[in-house]
Design a protein around this motif. Sequence first.
Motif, PDB file in Angstrom:
ATOM      1  N   LEU A 338       0.844  -1.203   0.000  1.00  0.00           N
ATOM      2  CA  LEU A 338       0.000   0.000   0.000  1.00  0.00           C
ATOM      3  C   LEU A 338       0.875   1.248   0.000  1.00  0.00           C
ATOM      4  N   LYS A 342       0.904   4.001  -2.851  1.00  0.00           N
ATOM      5  CA  LYS A 342       0.576   5.391  -2.519  1.00  0.00           C
ATOM      6  C   LYS A 342       1.616   6.329  -3.126  1.00  0.00           C
ATOM      7  N   GLN A 349      -5.164   7.131   0.962  1.00  0.00           N
ATOM      8  CA  GLN A 349      -5.745   6.761   2.258  1.00  0.00           C
ATOM      9  C   GLN A 349      -6.732   7.842   2.658  1.00  0.00           C
ATOM     10  N   TRP A 355      -8.660   2.612   2.591  1.00  0.00           N
ATOM     11  CA  TRP A 355      -7.919   2.785   1.338  1.00  0.00           C
ATOM     12  C   TRP A 355      -8.844   2.729   0.135  1.00  0.00           C
TER      13      TRP A 355
END
Lengths: 376, 312, 259, 369
Positions: A338, A342, A349, A355
């Motif tokens: 994640l 990102k 987020q 998410w």
Amino acid sequence: MIELLQNLIMDYTLRTVAMGSGILGIVSGALGSFAVLRKQSLLGDAVSHAALPGIALAFLLTGSKASPVLVVGAALAGWLGTFLILSITRTTRIKNDSALGLILSVFFGFGLVLLTFIQRQPYANKAGLDKFLFGQAAALLESDVLTMLVLGSIVLLLVIIFWKEFKILSFDPDFTASLGFPVQLLDILITSLLVIAIVVGLQTVGVVLMSAMVVAPAAAARQWTDRLGAMVFLSSLFGALAGVGGAVISSMTPRLPTGPTIVLCISALVLFSILLAPNRGLLWRWAAEQRNRRKLQIEAVLSDLYILARQHQGTEHGHPIEVLRTMSIGHGGVDRSLKELKTRGWVEQKADGNWVLTACGMEQAIQISDRGETSA
Amino acid sequence: MRNLIRIILIFALISTGCVLQDQQADSKADFSSRKIWVITTTGMIADAVRNVGGERVEVRALMGPGVDPHLYKASEGDVIRMADADIIFYNGLHLEGKMSEVFEQMQRRVKTAAISSGIARDSLLSPPAFQGNYDPHIWFDVGLWMEGVKNISKNLVALDTASAEIYHRNTAAYLQILSELDAYVHQQAMRVLVEKRVLITAHDAFNYFGRAYGFEVRGLQGISTAAEAGTADIQNLAQYIVERKIPAVFVESSVPPRYIEALQAAVQARGFKVKIGGSLYSDAMGSAGTPEGSYPGMVRYNIDTIVNALIQ
Amino acid sequence: MKNSQTTFAIEVEDMTVAYREKPVLWDVDLLVPGGILQAIIGPNGAGKTTMIKAILGLVKPSAGRVLIYGKPYSQQRQLVAYVPQRGSVDWDFPTNVLDVVMMGRYGTLGWFRRPGKEDHQRAEEALAKVGMADFLKRQISQLSGGQQQRVFLARALVQDAMVYFMDEPFQGVDATTEKAIVSLLKELRAAGKTVLVVHHDLQTVTEYFDWVLLLNVRRIASGPVSEVFTEKNLRLAYGGKVAFLTHHTHQNAGAPTNV
Amino acid sequence: MTSAQFEIQLIAVVVAIACALPGVFLVLRRMAMMSDAISHSILLGIVLAFFLTRDLTSPFLVIAATLSGVLTVSLVELLNRTRLVREDTAIGLIFPVLFSIGVILISRYSGDIHLDTDSVLLGELAFAPFDRFIIFSRDFGPRALYLMGGIMFINIVLIIMFYKELKVATFDAGLAMALGFSPALIHYGLMSMVSITAVGAFDAVGSILVVALMIGPPASVYLLTDRLSLLLILSSLLGAAGSIMGYWVAHLLDASIAGSISSMIGLIFLAVYLFAPDRGLIAIARRRRRQRIEFALEMLLVHLFNHEGLPEAAIECHIANLPEHLYWELQFAQRVIRSGEKGNLLLNREEILFLTSTGRERAQKSILA
């Protein structure tokens, strides 16, 4: 360090030993490359055993223990043994390794018979006969270095002259024959060069170092390159490095034998190459595997989010990390994935910590799932 | 497969057969009407036995002239010679390698005796790191060797008590020769200046010689044939020769001369000239029929060669 | 058998090869006219590869004579190119695609001379022809089976031969490669070359080849596909094991142009 | 024959069988040089064990030698697994390293001791009968006979027990995997067997004879048969026969027994290489010649058949004209004709050849085929 360099140039013994081992490394590195590619890695070991009856016969005929006499005997016996190995593998179903082992043991055994015969002769100058041919790297003489230089240059010159022929012979003998090259003659030529190099090495630096010098530089060089020319060059370089390096190391500590030190040096180079050489090396391969696994993990998280998004019609709805974790049983690494996604801007987020895919991420996820469907 | 099993069974039967057959091995022999058949390993021991036994013994050395324990390869005939022998003398102290173990084991069939067993352990050399493993080259110290000769005599007497007197007489005569020899070596050694009494060879066989006659002994590599010299060893030894101004180094008959030649070249490169003083007999004696073919002759030859080269 | 009026591209008479007591090839005659694609087919162990190797002198025949364009093979080597089986070499050999292809030029170069610019260019052209132009510098161990096969074909192409011998070029290759090989074969035929191919896929024989030699130790039949590739001959060559294959060949024989 | 001579032969035969059995698999799996590699690398084990025990006669030295044999095998296998080097190269890389470490250790720490493979481990067949196995002062025969007999027995039992697995794993590793045997396990098992047999036999008869007995007989028999069971049995028999013959040659020449047996193994191989009924050089050459004549005869028959009864027959079938018509040398033609006459296939009437009825049949058959 400076002192060492100075030693290397100024000190007679170190200079001679380093030069001799270096030249030997260059020559056996070059020829060893062909030997390894032609599955003759263990020829050094075989020739050194097969030489015994030659030494014994040379002594019986001449009554002399002088090294040129023994070298000629050893070379002839070694060559005969090698020739028999070649013809056994060519004319029967017996494989190279068995032919090597057979000739090695039979020749050496016959040598023992001759030695027991010599033993009964009443004269005393036979003492140590079986050790007389075998040198030690630390006891190299300037005349040895000169011999090696001359023979080595001839051998290398022949390798350069017959480069194209040796190369195609090593790669594809049948095709070479179909082009009209005399394959057997070439085979005998390159093998004879190797035998000469081995016998010269035997009497100057000994059996085990010679066996190692045929195999190890080539095995190390093979890991770094995919071109024959570069391999031969690197192999010679590694051989020379190990030769000089071993000589220097053994000059720094007393009772550290030179030959075995060189063997350990070249073996360390092999180990280093096998672990670290780009593309082929084990660590390299392991890193590539890791990268691949990471990529799959990241893609898995992305497609999980995509599946969730489709289930919940849209990208606005956030999904807690726990859901993703339960979805990705078996590949793990969700948190790291994640974070990576990102930074790429494919996920974000939300304020509640959940998410979602970004538009860009959506596109990527669709691509991945398409790819998956076509390949399936 | 079944054939193989059958073969094993046959072998098993035969081997039990030879167990039974070997039971009658150690009946006492009668030597009144014949000579004692003696087998020795090295030529040095054979020489000693010949002198001690005189007419009473027939001696044969397994390792003939120029055959050192490293080169020696047993031949088929050696088996019969050994099996037929009345007594076998060997050096011991692992000079003969695995053969020594065999000789120790052979006691039941043939009487065997290690020359070195009669020598007090504290007079033997042993590397400090491996106490209990001794340097086997005892014949280079004539005084020590005389102990070995006494041991030979003792064993012959025990075997053939009827001729004890002959052995005692011969032994005394031989010991007399040896003690003169010992004195000669001492006397010769004295001719060399104390600071020049350094014996440099390729392998470390001369430690007993050095201890007995006041020579410092330096070798390029150890006793073990598997050991090898390093570049530093040659450099250090060359440096030592230059510093001490040693006039000569020596080759051995059973070690390739190139090691010493490399040392000589290294010394020369340091601006000092060391000559090769000659070839010494180390683990084997010279050709039969020549003076060096006997133990005293060999010792004499060695000391003369050493002294002549070092004395200048 | 003798005094044939036209010169054939390949003339093999009485080829007999025996590895052991049993002959692998027994008295095989073969006449191949110029400019055709000829397949050699037959069951496993029929001696197909041996046939090619014996023609090229790589195995020693017990008897037999080979003429290439009317003269003994030893005088006509320059006219012949050979594509060995892919598995016959070690693909971990340290060399790249371009190098391997250039080996095809070694025969024309003769002793000692190294390949030059022209050879380089021809190798590139040949690689382009087999669709491997982008792989010039690729290490050969990183090639797929089909790509390896195409490299071998390119090597034969740069030999600039009149007669091509190919040993199982379709063995274990992907569809793309198979297509590339077929179009290459047709191109060669159009240029008047003769190609002799060891082939194992009966279903594609009628589609790919003009002539066929049916072999099972002895010659079963040889000639144009339409005459020779019959159920009867196949049964003779393969025994009873071709029941379902003959079904296909009948279909194909009816529509030989179907791709 | 004295009992010592008998025992030597018995030990040689037992060693030959014990070595030939694993040797067959070494030869089939192309690992033959492993035996020689082990003979070098045992030095390291001996040196390390000596440092621990400080006793040159300790039995631990033999155990450590065996372990270093197993270590050699494992390291070679480990290197093979990387697939970065080939099998023979891997062997050539490993044994010099282990040996060199041994030499360095000796030179640094124990150069003053008679420590080397020859004097510590390698045995001599000639002395084997003198090394007795004695319990409670009862002599049970040579120790080597028990040691090698035991190893031979274990080898036989293991090979019989795992015959099927060994066979499959040797000839088709893929199939073995599919059937659920682990080829790696079999490989290690086999190689441990090689290592134990080799070191045990080194102790009894010396290294070179072990290499000869492991490789020579299986390589010879491999020219005679394909069947694994026959390979095992015949290799054992050939090794045993070579040992006994070699022994008596050594007796005649008063020479090294191990050397003489190794040479005899070489001569046996040479004999098989030349005279093997099927794969021997002479058989191949004779077959070639015979086939050439057989084939030429067939050609001649067809030739005669084609011209039979035609006006040009007198010319075409005249012996003097054969060389021109069939591209033969006259001498060769005459040999072919003789063979045809012997087979009652053709007749020679004043230098003109005629077919017999059997010859005509043969010719017809050839044409049809």
